[in-house]
Design a protein around this motif. Structure first.
Motif, PDB file in Angstrom:
ATOM      1  N   ALA A 231       0.836  -1.205   0.000  1.00  0.00           N
ATOM      2  CA  ALA A 231       0.000   0.000   0.000  1.00  0.00           C
ATOM      3  C   ALA A 231       0.871   1.254   0.000  1.00  0.00           C
ATOM      4  CB  ALA A 231      -0.923  -0.012   1.207  1.00  0.00           C
ATOM      5  N   TYR A 232       1.926   1.261   0.842  1.00  0.00           N
ATOM      6  CA  TYR A 232       2.849   2.405   0.865  1.00  0.00           C
ATOM      7  C   TYR A 232       3.497   2.589  -0.513  1.00  0.00           C
ATOM      8  CZ  TYR A 232       2.865   3.365   5.916  1.00  0.00           C
ATOM      9  OH  TYR A 232       2.533   3.746   7.191  1.00  0.00           O
ATOM     10  N   TYR A 233       3.851   1.489  -1.153  1.00  0.00           N
ATOM     11  CA  TYR A 233       4.472   1.550  -2.484  1.00  0.00           C
ATOM     12  C   TYR A 233       3.539   2.238  -3.485  1.00  0.00           C
ATOM     13  CZ  TYR A 233       5.677  -0.155  -7.157  1.00  0.00           C
ATOM     14  OH  TYR A 233       5.944  -0.235  -8.493  1.00  0.00           O
ATOM     15  N   HIS A 234       2.274   1.832  -3.496  1.00  0.00           N
ATOM     16  CA  HIS A 234       1.322   2.427  -4.439  1.00  0.00           C
ATOM     17  C   HIS A 234       1.012   3.884  -4.095  1.00  0.00           C
ATOM     18  CE1 HIS A 234       0.401  -0.999  -6.947  1.00  0.00           C
ATOM     19  NE2 HIS A 234       0.253  -1.771  -5.883  1.00  0.00           N
ATOM     20  N   MET A 235       1.192   4.248  -2.831  1.00  0.00           N
ATOM     21  CA  MET A 235       0.997   5.639  -2.414  1.00  0.00           C
ATOM     22  C   MET A 235       2.262   6.469  -2.635  1.00  0.00           C
ATOM     23  SD  MET A 235      -1.031   4.790   1.148  1.00  0.00           S
ATOM     24  CE  MET A 235      -1.042   6.488   1.737  1.00  0.00           C
ATOM     25  N   GLN A 236       3.317   5.828  -3.176  1.00  0.00           N
ATOM     26  CA  GLN A 236       4.618   6.449  -3.432  1.00  0.00           C
ATOM     27  C   GLN A 236       5.299   6.902  -2.136  1.00  0.00           C
ATOM     28  OE1 GLN A 236       4.614   9.331  -6.601  1.00  0.00           O
ATOM     29  NE2 GLN A 236       3.356   8.051  -7.937  1.00  0.00           N
ATOM     30  N   GLU A 237       4.965   6.209  -1.061  1.00  0.00           N
ATOM     31  CA  GLU A 237       5.672   6.405   0.218  1.00  0.00           C
ATOM     32  C   GLU A 237       6.782   5.345   0.267  1.00  0.00           C
ATOM     33  OE1 GLU A 237       5.185   8.595   2.560  1.00  0.00           O
ATOM     34  OE2 GLU A 237       3.186   9.434   2.257  1.00  0.00           O
ATOM     35  N   PHE A 238       7.793   5.552  -0.572  1.00  0.00           N
ATOM     36  CA  PHE A 238       8.777   4.502  -0.815  1.00  0.00           C
ATOM     37  C   PHE A 238       9.641   4.181   0.412  1.00  0.00           C
ATOM     38  CE2 PHE A 238       8.249   6.558  -5.090  1.00  0.00           C
ATOM     39  CZ  PHE A 238       7.425   5.565  -5.594  1.00  0.00           C
ATOM     40  N   GLU A 239      10.008   5.186   1.161  1.00  0.00           N
ATOM     41  CA  GLU A 239      10.834   4.933   2.344  1.00  0.00           C
ATOM     42  C   GLU A 239      10.064   4.109   3.376  1.00  0.00           C
ATOM     43  OE1 GLU A 239      13.643   7.291   5.600  1.00  0.00           O
ATOM     44  OE2 GLU A 239      12.335   8.420   4.237  1.00  0.00           O
ATOM     45  N   LYS A 240       8.808   4.452   3.595  1.00  0.00           N
ATOM     46  CA  LYS A 240       7.985   3.704   4.540  1.00  0.00           C
ATOM     47  C   LYS A 240       7.778   2.271   4.066  1.00  0.00           C
ATOM     48  CE  LYS A 240       5.415   7.608   6.476  1.00  0.00           C
ATOM     49  NZ  LYS A 240       4.076   8.233   6.652  1.00  0.00           N
ATOM     50  N   ALA A 241       7.608   2.108   2.754  1.00  0.00           N
ATOM     51  CA  ALA A 241       7.435   0.764   2.199  1.00  0.00           C
ATOM     52  C   ALA A 241       8.679  -0.076   2.448  1.00  0.00           C
ATOM     53  CB  ALA A 241       7.143   0.850   0.704  1.00  0.00           C
ATOM     54  N   GLN A 242       9.867   0.511   2.209  1.00  0.00           N
ATOM     55  CA  GLN A 242      11.123  -0.212   2.412  1.00  0.00           C
ATOM     56  C   GLN A 242      11.334  -0.565   3.879  1.00  0.00           C
ATOM     57  OE1 GLN A 242      14.693   1.257   0.401  1.00  0.00           O
ATOM     58  NE2 GLN A 242      15.846   0.980   2.309  1.00  0.00           N
ATOM     59  N   LEU A 243      11.088   0.376   4.768  1.00  0.00           N
ATOM     60  CA  LEU A 243      11.264   0.128   6.198  1.00  0.00           C
ATOM     61  C   LEU A 243      10.305  -0.955   6.698  1.00  0.00           C
ATOM     62  CD1 LEU A 243      11.701   3.788   7.500  1.00  0.00           C
ATOM     63  CD2 LEU A 243      13.462   2.014   7.342  1.00  0.00           C
ATOM     64  N   THR A 244       9.114  -0.990   6.137  1.00  0.00           N
ATOM     65  CA  THR A 244       8.146  -2.024   6.524  1.00  0.00           C
ATOM     66  C   THR A 244       8.644  -3.405   6.120  1.00  0.00           C
ATOM     67  OG1 THR A 244       6.307  -0.461   6.279  1.00  0.00           O
ATOM     68  CG2 THR A 244       5.756  -2.801   6.280  1.00  0.00           C
ATOM     69  N   ILE A 245       9.185  -3.513   4.903  1.00  0.00           N
ATOM     70  CA  ILE A 245       9.713  -4.794   4.431  1.00  0.00           C
ATOM     71  C   ILE A 245      10.897  -5.242   5.280  1.00  0.00           C
ATOM     72  CG2 ILE A 245      10.933  -5.930   2.528  1.00  0.00           C
ATOM     73  CD1 ILE A 245       9.184  -4.335   0.610  1.00  0.00           C
ATOM     74  N   GLU A 246      11.723  -4.311   5.669  1.00  0.00           N
ATOM     75  CA  GLU A 246      12.927  -4.645   6.424  1.00  0.00           C
ATOM     76  C   GLU A 246      12.623  -5.171   7.821  1.00  0.00           C
ATOM     77  OE1 GLU A 246      15.171  -1.055   6.160  1.00  0.00           O
ATOM     78  OE2 GLU A 246      15.968  -1.532   4.153  1.00  0.00           O
ATOM     79  N   ARG A 247      11.377  -5.085   8.249  1.00  0.00           N
ATOM     80  CA  ARG A 247      10.992  -5.665   9.542  1.00  0.00           C
ATOM     81  C   ARG A 247      10.775  -7.178   9.436  1.00  0.00           C
ATOM     82  NH1 ARG A 247       6.195  -2.803  12.561  1.00  0.00           N
ATOM     83  NH2 ARG A 247       6.869  -4.385  14.070  1.00  0.00           N
ATOM     84  N   VAL A 248      10.693  -7.694   8.215  1.00  0.00           N
ATOM     85  CA  VAL A 248      10.449  -9.122   8.016  1.00  0.00           C
ATOM     86  C   VAL A 248      11.763  -9.888   8.171  1.00  0.00           C
ATOM     87  CG1 VAL A 248       9.639 -10.891   6.403  1.00  0.00           C
ATOM     88  CG2 VAL A 248       8.553  -8.625   6.443  1.00  0.00           C
ATOM     89  N   PRO A 249      11.829 -10.854   9.064  1.00  0.00           N
ATOM     90  CA  PRO A 249      13.060 -11.640   9.227  1.00  0.00           C
ATOM     91  C   PRO A 249      13.446 -12.337   7.911  1.00  0.00           C
ATOM     92  CG  PRO A 249      11.547 -12.033  11.043  1.00  0.00           C
ATOM     93  CD  PRO A 249      10.782 -11.255  10.021  1.00  0.00           C
ATOM     94  N   ASN A 250      14.722 -12.195   7.525  1.00  0.00           N
ATOM     95  CA  ASN A 250      15.248 -12.853   6.321  1.00  0.00           C
ATOM     96  C   ASN A 250      14.445 -12.496   5.065  1.00  0.00           C
ATOM     97  OD1 ASN A 250      17.218 -14.362   7.850  1.00  0.00           O
ATOM     98  ND2 ASN A 250      15.556 -15.734   8.473  1.00  0.00           N
ATOM     99  N   TYR A 251      14.006 -11.247   4.983  1.00  0.00           N
ATOM    100  CA  TYR A 251      13.224 -10.824   3.816  1.00  0.00           C
ATOM    101  C   TYR A 251      14.011 -10.966   2.507  1.00  0.00           C
ATOM    102  CZ  TYR A 251      15.928  -6.470   3.968  1.00  0.00           C
ATOM    103  OH  TYR A 251      16.953  -5.545   3.973  1.00  0.00           O
ATOM    104  N   GLU A 252      15.359 -10.919   2.623  1.00  0.00           N
ATOM    105  CA  GLU A 252      16.185 -11.036   1.418  1.00  0.00           C
ATOM    106  C   GLU A 252      16.027 -12.392   0.733  1.00  0.00           C
ATOM    107  OE1 GLU A 252      17.303 -10.707   4.487  1.00  0.00           O
ATOM    108  OE2 GLU A 252      18.703  -9.018   4.717  1.00  0.00           O
TER     109      GLU A 252
END
Length: 284
Positions: A231-252
């Motif tokens: 949702a953040y990505y589609h709202m062009q809130e790119f930093e918030k979108a990235q920080l949200t993903i980085e909360r996921v363990p082993n997201y890489e």
């Protein structure tokens, strides 16, 4: 109650209509089914124009009697039948119709024979309410892929039930028969499912609202984090979108998340370039 014969009820938004043909009051009791109800009804005439639409109750061509438990329907036609039956009085026979989006009109005749159980939601204790909300949630999950709008309705119904017990940590488990944490867990699951429906509708700000709980949880689910990040990505809130993903363990190591991160990076870079061009034109 002769005045009741010929009485009509219509829900134009859903394309529902019924007209009373006969009324045989049982024990002189005027009662309608509630949202929590078990009833016996008869399909007096086979349904016209049903086609291949699935229905637990209308698929038989012959006159048939059925037991219906409100809140269990998992096809659109049966969901509408539940709404129709809630407009019946015990002993009533009515001609009913459902107008579909394709322009067809399903026509059939029903008789409400008996209301076996009729329960006010306000009388439910926490454990009973949890059971009902869980049923609504499971119905929504079953309908989500094929009938997302009906799934959304079930998720909202579940959320409305559960929200009446907030704050969950104040619940008296001895009285209610359940721990507040169980209600909270189910509420979070329902909110996550509502967020999925909101993504389909491109209502991204609503997705953020319904996943706000992740900000206070130590270990939120991957589904809730992904939907919030998307949702953040589609709202062009790119930093918030990235920080949200980085909360996921082993997201890489998770393809779904790495793909979204790639899209975020590409769009973020493009956004910065566009902004730079706009500023340059302003001062050139």
């Amino acid at each position: 109650m002769d005045w009741y014969i010929g009485n009509e009820w219509t829900d134009a938004t859903r394309g529902l209509h019924k007209k009373v043909l006969n009324l045989n009051l049982q024990l002189h009791c005027v009662e309608k089914p509630l949202a929590i109800s078990t009833l016996i009804f008869t399909v007096n005439k086979s349904c016209a124009n049903l086609g291949d639409r699935p229905s637990k109750y209308l698929a038989n061509n012959d006159e048939s009697q059925h037991e219906m438990e409100m809140g269990t329907a998992v096809t659109p036609i049966d969901c509408y039948l539940e709404l129709l039956m809630q407009q019946f009085i015990a002993g009533e026979t009515s001609a009913c119709s459902i107008k579909t989006k394709s322009g067809d009109t399903l026509q059939f005749e029903l008789k409400l024979e008996l209301i076996v159980i009729n329960t006010q939601i306000e009388t439910l204790k926490g454990a009973e309410l949890h059971k009902l909300a869980l049923q609504y949630k499971e119905n929504g999950v079953a309908m989500y892929k094929t009938y997302p709008k009906f799934a959304f309705d079930y998720f909202v119904r579940a959320a409305k039930l559960l929200i009446t017990y907030k704050p969950f940590d104040k619940l008296d488990s001895k009285i209610e028969g359940i721990e507040g944490s169980e209600l909270e867990t189910l509420f979070v699951q329902v909110q996550t499912n509502i967020a999925a429906c909101m993504l389909q509708e491109k209502r991204y700000e609503h997705v953020i609202y319904h996943t706000d709980f992740v900000e206070t949880q130590e270990d939120p689910s991957e589904k809730s984090l992904y939907r919030r990040a998307l949702a953040y990505y589609h709202m062009q809130e790119f930093e918030k979108a990235q920080l949200t993903i980085e909360r996921v363990p082993n997201y890489e190591k998770k393809r779904e998340f790495t793909k979204l991160l790639e899209n975020i990076a590409t769009s973020w870079k493009s956004s910065k370039a566009n902004y730079k061009q706009v500023v340059q034109r302003m001062f050139s």
